[in-house]
Scaffold this active site. Structure first.
Site, mmCIF file in Angstrom:
data_model
loop_
_atom_site.group_PDB
_atom_site.id
_atom_site.type_symbol
_atom_site.label_atom_id
_atom_site.label_comp_id
_atom_site.label_asym_id
_atom_site.label_seq_id
_atom_site.Cartn_x
_atom_site.Cartn_y
_atom_site.Cartn_z
ATOM 1 N N ASP A 59 41.689 28.211 35.816
ATOM 2 C CA ASP A 59 42.482 28.248 37.033
ATOM 3 C C ASP A 59 41.658 28.444 38.297
ATOM 4 O OD1 ASP A 59 45.047 28.585 38.546
ATOM 5 O OD2 ASP A 59 44.250 30.605 38.806
ATOM 6 N N ASP A 112 38.202 32.824 37.224
ATOM 7 C CA ASP A 112 38.304 33.456 35.908
ATOM 8 C C ASP A 112 38.423 32.389 34.829
ATOM 9 O OD1 ASP A 112 40.836 32.496 36.379
ATOM 10 O OD2 ASP A 112 41.784 34.473 36.551
ATOM 11 N N TYR A 127 50.666 37.283 38.110
ATOM 12 C CA TYR A 127 49.962 36.064 38.526
ATOM 13 C C TYR A 127 50.944 34.893 38.486
ATOM 14 C CZ TYR A 127 45.992 39.059 37.494
ATOM 15 O OH TYR A 127 45.107 40.119 37.466
ATOM 16 N N GLU A 173 37.730 33.235 46.570
ATOM 17 C CA GLU A 173 37.995 32.653 45.249
ATOM 18 C C GLU A 173 38.609 31.260 45.389
ATOM 19 O OE1 GLU A 173 39.651 33.910 40.856
ATOM 20 O OE2 GLU A 173 40.458 34.968 42.606
#
Length: 523
Positions: A104, A107, A255, A496
């Site tokens: 994704d 991670d 999430y 990120e």
């Protein structure tokens, strides 16, 4: 006598000045009239792809690489030197091969909801701008990346009312900082079914399958038919067993917590109509479900969680290019799409105030670049629909705007991302002379030859040295509202990247790399 002569001379000059003034006024009036008339004339329809805009071409080639950075499974023709095979046993606990797909973000979780969204947006980009991708050598890489996801989604749907929506546990995964090639943590599976439904994620996956079926319709009709079969089954599953996946499975709320499923149902039905031309799907979006879920007349932001604006733009194609009967049934979607466009153009009376001082659309502190990039992508699409259909202008509370206004807005957002911003920094990693060096990404932060286990890898998260590996094509989260950016590996809010943002920026850059006429039908 002298007084009379001066008087007559003064009168003569006065008459000359009056006549000249009248002539000048007539010229100005004529020019204004001509200018006003030209605004009513539609711009020429673009032909085949034209001249290449180098900065967008270069950026597109880089952006496309992030899909390779994020791939799971046994890699084929790997072009990323620091990536290798990973996740090879994913799915084995259910006797499924879920080794493919994409991680994704920074991670190693495979979240099905945003991954399916990635596939839908990438499919849409290919369908609309495949010819423009092709002239810069990016069509085949785009289709290969798309298939890497759809192969996974097919395997994740082993029966009509079962869909595996996640590989890995965020709590386990985030307790480690390691490379995907060497991860050792357990990777449990999460699924939805008739007893624990997930209309939102099932419908998004249906949209991904339906749109991708159009991408491969001519080049691989067997694969296209398989995708369409899954899309139809998943839509029926989503529609008949309604419920939010984050309600059915509370642990996923941390999430990608979904805020509703009506938008995904309309989004999926819209793609299924384009893929099948079955009027059942058209009636679905224009009837009771449209009235219940479409938010007609209320502009919204396009994101992984909210597909209203994208559905309105997608269905507006039918107004621009469809038959009269079809156009009338979805006219209300086009009106709302225009309201979205009016909100984006900075000079519009209804322009959104959600912008930075330098003009970047700014809605959210987390992942700030998602909304400007998605908005710019929709603006490019709508501009191209107008140009190809010879639609000269649209109205925003009495003021009129043209396709060029929309394209200029799209360019402004793309240029900001690529470095025309107060930080003088490209937020697309690998593009330009200055870009983030401390991207929040496990694989990029750990040297290839490092031997790390779950916990001791955190020394690389805390390292003050720049990432040893460049995550080419990563679109980081982006700036704060004050347009600052803190380049720190621990700053996941800004630093990120995500795979779905990459799909959006690929779509935007593909739209700007050159110009060509829009396809009037995907089939």
């Amino acid at each position: 006598m002298g007084e009379k002569s001066r008087s007559r001379g003064f009168c003569g000059w006065f008459l000359v000045l009056v006549i000249l003034g009248l002539i000048a006024g007539a010229i100005v009036f004529a020019v204004k009239k001509k200018s006003s008339h030209s605004d009513d004339e539609p711009a020429p329809v673009p032909g085949p792809p034209g001249a290449i805009v180098k900065k967008y071409s270069d950026a597109l080639k880089i952006a496309m690489k992030f899909f390779d950075v994020q791939k799971s499974g046994k890699l084929v023709d790997n072009t990323i030197s620091w990536r290798g095979d990973s996740g090879l046993k994913d799915g084995t606990e259910a006797k499924l091969d879920l080794s493919k797909g994409m991680y994704d973000a920074g991670d190693h979780i495979k979240f099905g909801f945003p991954m399916a969204f990635t596939a839908t947006v990438l499919s849409w980009s290919i369908l609309e701008y495949g010819d423009q991708m092709d002239v810069v050598g990016q069509l085949d890489p785009a289709k290969d990346s798309l298939k890497w996801i759809t192969d996974y989604l097919i395997n994740a749907h082993p029966s009509e009312n079962v869909l595996y929506i996640q590989v890995g546990d965020p709590d386990i995964d985030h307790a480690c900082w390691d490379r995907p090639e060497t991860m050792t943590g357990k990777r449990p599976l999460t699924m939805i079914n008739a007893s624990f439904p997930g209309t939102d994620v099932a419908a998004e996956t249906a949209a991904a399958m339906a749109s991708a079926s159009l991408v491969y319709k001519k080049t691989d009709p067997t694969y296209s038919d398989l995708l369409l079969k899954h899309a139809e089954e998943l839509f029926s599953f989503a529609d008949e067993h309604r419920g939010l996946y984050s309600t059915s499975i509370p642990k996923v709320q941390t999430y990608y917590n979904s805020t509703g499923y009506g938008d995904e149902l309309l989004w999926a039905a819209s793609w299924l109509y384009h893929a099948t031309e079955d009027e059942t799907y058209l009636n679905y979006v224009s009837g009771d479900n449209g009235r219940l879920y479409a938010k007609w007349g209320s502009p919204t932001w396009f994101s992984w969680d909210d597909k209203h604006a994208a559905t309105q733009v997608l269905l507006s194609r039918l107004n621009f290019f469809g038959s009269q009967g079809v156009s009338k049934s979805v006219q209300v979607y086009k009106k709302t799409a225009e309201a979205v466009m009016c909100g984006l153009i900075p000079e519009s009376p209804t322009a959104t105030s959600s912008r930075t001082d330098d003009g970047l659309i700014w809605v959210s502190e987390w992942n700030a670049l998602q909304h400007p990039v998605s908005s710019a992508f929709l603006a490019s699409l709508y501009s191209d629909y107008m140009l190809t259909s010879r639609t000269a202008k649209f109205s925003c509370s009495g003021e009129t705007y043209t396709p060029a206004d929309l394209r200029n807005f799209a360019k402004s957002q793309a240029d900001y991302v690529l470095g025309n911003n107060p930080m003088k920094m490209s937020y697309l990693v690998g593009y330009g002379d200055k870009f983030p060096q401390y991207v929040h990404h496990r694989g990029a932060s750990i040297p290839v030859d490092a031997t790390t286990k779950c916990k001791d890898g955190f020394k690389w998260l805390l390292s003050t040295k720049p990432n040893p590996n460049i995550a080419y094509g990563a679109l980081v989260g982006g700036p704060f509202l004050n347009e600052s950016y803190i380049d720190s590996r621990n700053n996941s809010m800004q630093g990120e990247p995500s795979t779905y943002n990459s799909a959006l920026v690929v779509g935007l850059l593909s739209s700007l790399v050159t110009t060509s006429s829009a396809l009037q039908s995907f089939t």
